[in-house]
Design a protein around this motif. Structure first.
Motif, mmCIF file in Angstrom:
data_model
loop_
_atom_site.group_PDB
_atom_site.id
_atom_site.type_symbol
_atom_site.label_atom_id
_atom_site.label_comp_id
_atom_site.label_asym_id
_atom_site.label_seq_id
_atom_site.Cartn_x
_atom_site.Cartn_y
_atom_site.Cartn_z
ATOM 1 N N ASP A 11 0.480 -1.296 0.014
ATOM 2 C CA ASP A 11 0.113 -0.170 -0.500
ATOM 3 C C ASP A 11 0.558 1.392 -0.154
ATOM 4 O OD1 ASP A 11 0.819 -0.668 2.388
ATOM 5 O OD2 ASP A 11 -0.418 0.636 3.774
ATOM 6 N N VAL A 12 1.931 1.605 1.033
ATOM 7 C CA VAL A 12 2.851 1.866 0.608
ATOM 8 C C VAL A 12 4.243 2.413 -0.165
ATOM 9 C CG1 VAL A 12 1.898 3.847 2.502
ATOM 10 C CG2 VAL A 12 3.646 1.903 2.953
ATOM 11 N N ASN A 14 5.211 1.366 -3.075
ATOM 12 C CA ASN A 14 4.905 0.837 -4.793
ATOM 13 C C ASN A 14 5.197 2.091 -5.276
ATOM 14 O OD1 ASN A 14 3.041 3.137 -4.085
ATOM 15 N ND2 ASN A 14 1.755 1.555 -3.916
ATOM 16 N N LEU A 15 6.325 2.160 -5.143
ATOM 17 C CA LEU A 15 6.613 3.802 -6.304
ATOM 18 C C LEU A 15 7.235 2.526 -7.060
ATOM 19 C CD1 LEU A 15 6.430 6.519 -6.137
ATOM 20 C CD2 LEU A 15 9.154 6.314 -4.787
ATOM 21 N N TYR A 16 7.463 3.743 -8.658
ATOM 22 C CA TYR A 16 9.039 3.119 -9.706
ATOM 23 C C TYR A 16 8.260 1.365 -10.364
ATOM 24 C CZ TYR A 16 11.322 6.616 -7.823
ATOM 25 O OH TYR A 16 11.566 8.562 -6.863
ATOM 26 N N ILE A 43 -0.094 -2.269 5.800
ATOM 27 C CA ILE A 43 0.449 -1.188 7.108
ATOM 28 C C ILE A 43 -1.082 -1.783 7.845
ATOM 29 C CG2 ILE A 43 0.224 0.960 8.450
ATOM 30 C CD1 ILE A 43 1.826 2.463 6.550
ATOM 31 N N GLY A 60 9.162 3.816 -1.589
ATOM 32 C CA GLY A 60 8.384 4.373 -1.034
ATOM 33 C C GLY A 60 8.605 5.653 -1.296
ATOM 34 N N GLN A 61 7.491 6.898 -0.966
ATOM 35 C CA GLN A 61 7.612 7.955 -1.148
ATOM 36 C C GLN A 61 7.774 8.166 0.245
ATOM 37 O OE1 GLN A 61 5.212 10.625 -3.435
ATOM 38 N NE2 GLN A 61 3.276 9.061 -3.278
ATOM 39 N N ASP A 62 8.944 9.535 0.735
ATOM 40 C CA ASP A 62 8.988 10.150 1.854
ATOM 41 C C ASP A 62 7.403 10.670 3.324
ATOM 42 O OD1 ASP A 62 11.454 9.774 0.851
ATOM 43 O OD2 ASP A 62 11.756 11.890 0.830
ATOM 44 N N PHE A 63 6.825 10.826 2.077
ATOM 45 C CA PHE A 63 5.188 11.524 2.847
ATOM 46 C C PHE A 63 4.611 9.646 3.638
ATOM 47 C CE2 PHE A 63 1.255 11.618 2.983
ATOM 48 C CZ PHE A 63 0.917 13.081 3.341
ATOM 49 N N GLU A 64 5.120 9.035 3.351
ATOM 50 C CA GLU A 64 4.461 7.556 4.332
ATOM 51 C C GLU A 64 5.524 6.702 4.852
ATOM 52 O OE1 GLU A 64 3.852 7.421 0.396
ATOM 53 O OE2 GLU A 64 2.064 8.045 0.621
ATOM 54 N N GLU A 66 6.792 8.368 7.909
ATOM 55 C CA GLU A 66 6.676 7.985 8.921
ATOM 56 C C GLU A 66 5.343 7.340 9.345
ATOM 57 O OE1 GLU A 66 4.663 11.466 10.810
ATOM 58 O OE2 GLU A 66 6.125 12.422 9.680
ATOM 59 N N VAL A 67 4.302 6.722 8.653
ATOM 60 C CA VAL A 67 2.662 5.883 8.846
ATOM 61 C C VAL A 67 3.942 4.473 8.768
ATOM 62 C CG1 VAL A 67 1.238 5.068 7.929
ATOM 63 C CG2 VAL A 67 1.637 7.001 7.283
ATOM 64 N N ARG B 138 1.073 10.670 -10.169
ATOM 65 C CA ARG B 138 2.582 10.193 -9.722
ATOM 66 C C ARG B 138 2.831 10.714 -11.586
ATOM 67 N NH1 ARG B 138 3.067 4.874 -7.317
ATOM 68 N NH2 ARG B 138 2.906 5.648 -6.096
ATOM 69 N N LEU B 141 8.750 10.454 -12.549
ATOM 70 C CA LEU B 141 9.418 10.256 -11.397
ATOM 71 C C LEU B 141 10.866 11.329 -11.333
ATOM 72 C CD1 LEU B 141 7.943 7.070 -9.661
ATOM 73 C CD2 LEU B 141 7.899 10.189 -8.918
ATOM 74 N N GLU B 146 8.680 12.882 -6.454
ATOM 75 C CA GLU B 146 7.151 12.035 -5.729
ATOM 76 C C GLU B 146 6.348 13.704 -5.986
ATOM 77 O OE1 GLU B 146 7.484 11.893 -1.369
ATOM 78 O OE2 GLU B 146 8.950 10.667 -1.456
ATOM 79 N N LYS B 213 -2.405 12.465 7.464
ATOM 80 C CA LYS B 213 -1.303 11.403 7.545
ATOM 81 C C LYS B 213 -2.741 9.471 7.976
ATOM 82 C CE LYS B 213 2.823 12.619 7.196
ATOM 83 N NZ LYS B 213 4.477 12.335 6.428
ATOM 84 N N ASP B 363 12.825 7.059 -16.428
ATOM 85 C CA ASP B 363 12.853 6.578 -15.818
ATOM 86 C C ASP B 363 11.493 5.526 -17.070
ATOM 87 O OD1 ASP B 363 12.368 3.524 -14.185
ATOM 88 O OD2 ASP B 363 12.062 5.017 -12.281
ATOM 89 N N SER B 365 10.648 2.971 -15.411
ATOM 90 C CA SER B 365 9.682 1.821 -14.750
ATOM 91 C C SER B 365 7.883 2.007 -14.752
ATOM 92 C CB SER B 365 10.083 2.331 -13.123
ATOM 93 O OG SER B 365 11.540 2.227 -13.947
ATOM 94 N N ASP B 369 3.115 -0.668 -14.019
ATOM 95 C CA ASP B 369 2.320 -0.189 -12.463
ATOM 96 C C ASP B 369 0.402 0.262 -13.814
ATOM 97 O OD1 ASP B 369 3.750 -0.194 -10.326
ATOM 98 O OD2 ASP B 369 4.283 2.104 -10.957
#
Lengths: 245, 457
Positions: A11-12, A14-16, A43, A60-64, A66-67, B138, B141, B146, B213, B363, B365, B369
């Motif tokens: 869920d978090v 999952n980048l690139y 999570i 993942g992204q930095d934003f998530e 902390e979670v 997105r 990237l 981000e 969050k 990229d 990649s 997705d």
């Protein structure tokens, strides 16, 4: 035969396109008539990690972040460490790779504690290490050449307890300084390789699968596949990077 | 008059002519030359121009085309950066083309699509009257990092547009969050109902609340992270849009009919383009029209009558065979194309062209997705896929792992002549999905072979 794969934090992390690695593992097992069950572990979800053969953790992204750290430190860190010591197979990419180490120190000096399953740490830098890159796996990691795309500003430095996955041929790798890329400890494979890593590096994909298969079914071997399409994509980038080097 | 303005404008005009004489439509290079000679040229040329800026990840070009049509139908002469050259150089070129040699504007209204990162400087220089933010997904990237980085670029752009009425997508939790951070008048637009019966499954680009969050819940989703989001923890939720699509009445292969509520007035609107994402583009353009003060009838007629171009469902005639070109550039946009294609019930030949130049994203990649698996579900309607472009190899591997039989894939790499011949040599209508620079290259080849407009026209 059947392998159980755990996809950690889909869920978090999952980048690139990293989830393409899961697809690749699954298909390469199915094509060979080997069963495969993928369990996503987002999570908050709980599961007995001992029942899995193979773990995948993406970037993942930095934003998530902390979670994610809150969830890790709620007990998953211990379970993951014991899975590592139990020689379960892990493929960890970028943020998921960094997470297996001791800590991440941002370039403002703030320290985020990771799970410490492997003896390395990561330091934030102003440099974005980005671009197509290539490395050669060391002998014990199959000696194949891996191509992909790296995109990170963290510099990873390996401690004495782990060995690099391979040697950078083109690009930055772990830190752009010591020529190493990735880490190997027991059956944990970590790398900065997006792309995703496995589909166009079929030899490396099979190394991961073979390692998991051997642990679960001693003596079992993966039959060869026709990988000409995969190799075509691999060779194109390998040649392009060799030319520009 | 400042002699640098004269010099910069004439050098730029000359280079535009030269490029066109040689058959190239480079729309960014002339602007680059001009900005070298006179760095504040864009600000000077924009002084007497009322400008609408369209930014956001997806839908910029289509929304801008709709907006341009609204201006034209309202009888307000305007110019635009129509070939998608949306960085500061390309935008400067468009302003120069509209200027006399002494730097006076010929037309006093502009509809400008603008890259998210470039919006910071462009808004500062042109002081826009309207800014439309389509959405934040997105994207490449390798260029932007981000989504939070993209959002912060747009925020800076808006801060540099103190006089603009701002149109924001209410269904996008990222875009909508901008409203509380700016003093401007805001018009929200959105879609009140789900769009697809069976949307492709895709990862959300914004699963967690931008304020606290906590994970969002949704009363409904349209696609991606768009829809009726709300945060059960801090209460942040989709704002009520003043301009809402309240019903999807009819979806056809060439157009969509929707019901729209605009500041309380119900309208039936035909969107002259298929695909759910174009419903959002129409709503955004209609919001822009409200902000600019045009009549609803004008907006409605323009959205029903505009013709798209430049690779956005653009139709070509390949010597008697129909071809549609649909630009793809990121997972969210490409998934919408897949939604559209999988709802078609006729057979078609698919062509994928993947490049990795910097305008495409270096990229590649992101193709992993995209839910190409959905296309393999309709494999009986897709006898063959032609794969081309610099990264054709990667694309072919992606399709193989999506479940397409290898024997259905033909790989052409960069050989577009052979690709065009192959498209012609089979009986089916063709759907081409190229990335940006692949589209440019392919368009040029197809225009040369079969005629057609050059892209700067």
């Amino acid at each position: 035969m059947k392998l159980s794969i755990c996809h950690l934090y889909p869920d978090v992390l999952n980048l690139y396109g990293d989830t393409g690695n899961i697809l690749c593992l699954k298909k390469r097992l199915e094509w060979r008539g080997i069963g495969c069950e993928v369990t996503p572990l987002p999570i908050g979800a709980k599961a007995d990690l001992a029942r899995f053969d193979l773990f995948f953790i993406g970037g993942g992204q930095d934003f998530e972040q902390e979670v994610l750290l809150a969830d890790l430190h709620g007990g998953k860190d211990r379970a993951l460490r014991s899975a590592v010591e139990d020689e379960k197979v892990f493929l960890c990419i970028c943020g998921g790779y960094q997470m297996m180490g001791q800590y991440y120190r941002t370039h403002t000096g703030e320290q985020l504690d990771f799970i410490g399953a492997l003896d390395f740490h990561t330091v934030g830098s102003d440099l974005r290490m980005i671009g197509n890159y290539m490395f050669t796996c060391s002998e014990k990691n199959g000696a194949s050449t891996v191509v992909g795309f790296e995109n990170h500003s963290g510099k990873t430095f390996l401690g004495d307890g782990v060995s690099p996955l391979g040697k950078v041929v083109s690009g930055y790798g772990n830190n752009g300084e010591d020529g190493t890329e990735g880490a190997r400890y027991k059956n944990v494979f970590g790398a900065y390789c997006h792309g995703p890593m496995l589909p166009k590096n079929p030899a490396f994909a099979d190394l991961i699968l073979q390692t998991a298969l051997s642990r679960r079914y001693p003596g079992a071997a993966l039959p060869q596949r026709d990988d000409s399409l995969e190799r075509r994509a691999h060779d194109y980038m390998a040649n392009r990077l060799a030319r520009t080097n | 008059m400042d002699p640098r303005v004269f010099l910069a404008v004439s050098a730029c005009k000359l280079s535009i002519r030269l490029l066109r004489l040689t058959g190239r439509g480079g729309t960014a290079i002339p602007g680059k030359i001009a900005l070298k000679i006179c760095p504040d040229l864009l600000g000077r040329l924009a002084r007497d121009v009322s400008c609408a800026i369209i930014t956001g990840t997806n839908g910029k070009t289509t929304s801008a085309r709709m907006a341009e049509e609204i201006y034209l139908r309202a009888g307000v002469p305007c110019f635009a950066n129509r070939s998608g050259a949306n960085l500061i150089n390309g935008i400067t070129s468009a302003f120069i083309e509209n200027a006399t040699l002494t730097g006076k504007p010929k037309k006093r209204h502009a509809v400008i699509e603008c890259d998210e990162a470039a919006s910071k400087a462009v808004c500062y220089l042109v002081d826009p009257a309207v800014v439309l933010v389509t959405n934040v997904f997105r994207d490449q990237l390798d260029r932007y990092g981000e989504v939070s980085g993209t959002l912060s670029n747009i925020y800076t752009g808006l801060k540099n547009a103190p006089n603009a009425v701002v149109c924001l997508n209410a269904d996008c939790s990222l875009t909508a969050s901008l409203a509380d951070r700016i003093p401007n008048r805001v018009i929200f637009f959105g879609v009140d109902v789900p769009i697809y019966k069976n949307p492709v499954s895709e990862v959300s680009d914004a699963p967690y609340c931008i304020h606290c969050k906590h994970e969002y819940d949704y009363t409904y989703r349209t696609f991606g992270h768009l829809g009726g989001f709300y945060c059960p923890d801090c209460g942040y939720k989709r704002p009520e849009p003043q301009l809402a699509v309240t019903g999807i009445l009819e979806t056809g292969p060439a157009s969509t009919r929707v019901r729209m509520r605009v500041f309380g007035e119900d309208l039936l609107v035909t969107v002259n383009l298929p695909g759910g994402y174009n419903i959002y583009n129409a709503a955004g353009a209609a919001a822009l029209s409200e902000a600019a003060g045009f009549s609803r009838e004008t907006a409605k007629a323009a959205i029903a009558g505009f013709s798209c171009g430049f690779g956005r469902m653009e139709a070509f005639d390949l010597g008697g065979k129909s071809a549609r070109m649909i630009l793809v550039k990121n997972p969210a946009g490409c998934n919408q194309v897949i939604n559209y294609l999988s709802a078609l019930d006729e057979k078609a030949l698919f062509v994928c062209c993947l490049n990795d130049n910097s305008a495409d994203g270096k990229d590649v990649s992101w193709i992993w997705d995209v839910n190409f698996e959905t296309l393999s579900d309709i494999a009986d309607r897709v006898p063959e896929i032609l794969v081309a472009g610099i990264r054709a190899g990667d694309m072919a591997v992606r399709l193989k792992y999506a479940g397409f039989d290898e024997t259905k894939l033909r790989v052409f790499d960069g050989d577009y002549d052979a690709l065009i011949t192959a498209m012609q040599a089979q009986p089916l209508p063709v759907v081409i999905m190229p990335t940006y620079t692949a589209m440019m290259a392919l368009r040029a080849k197809m225009s040369a072979a079969f005629g057609g407009r050059d892209f700067w026209e």
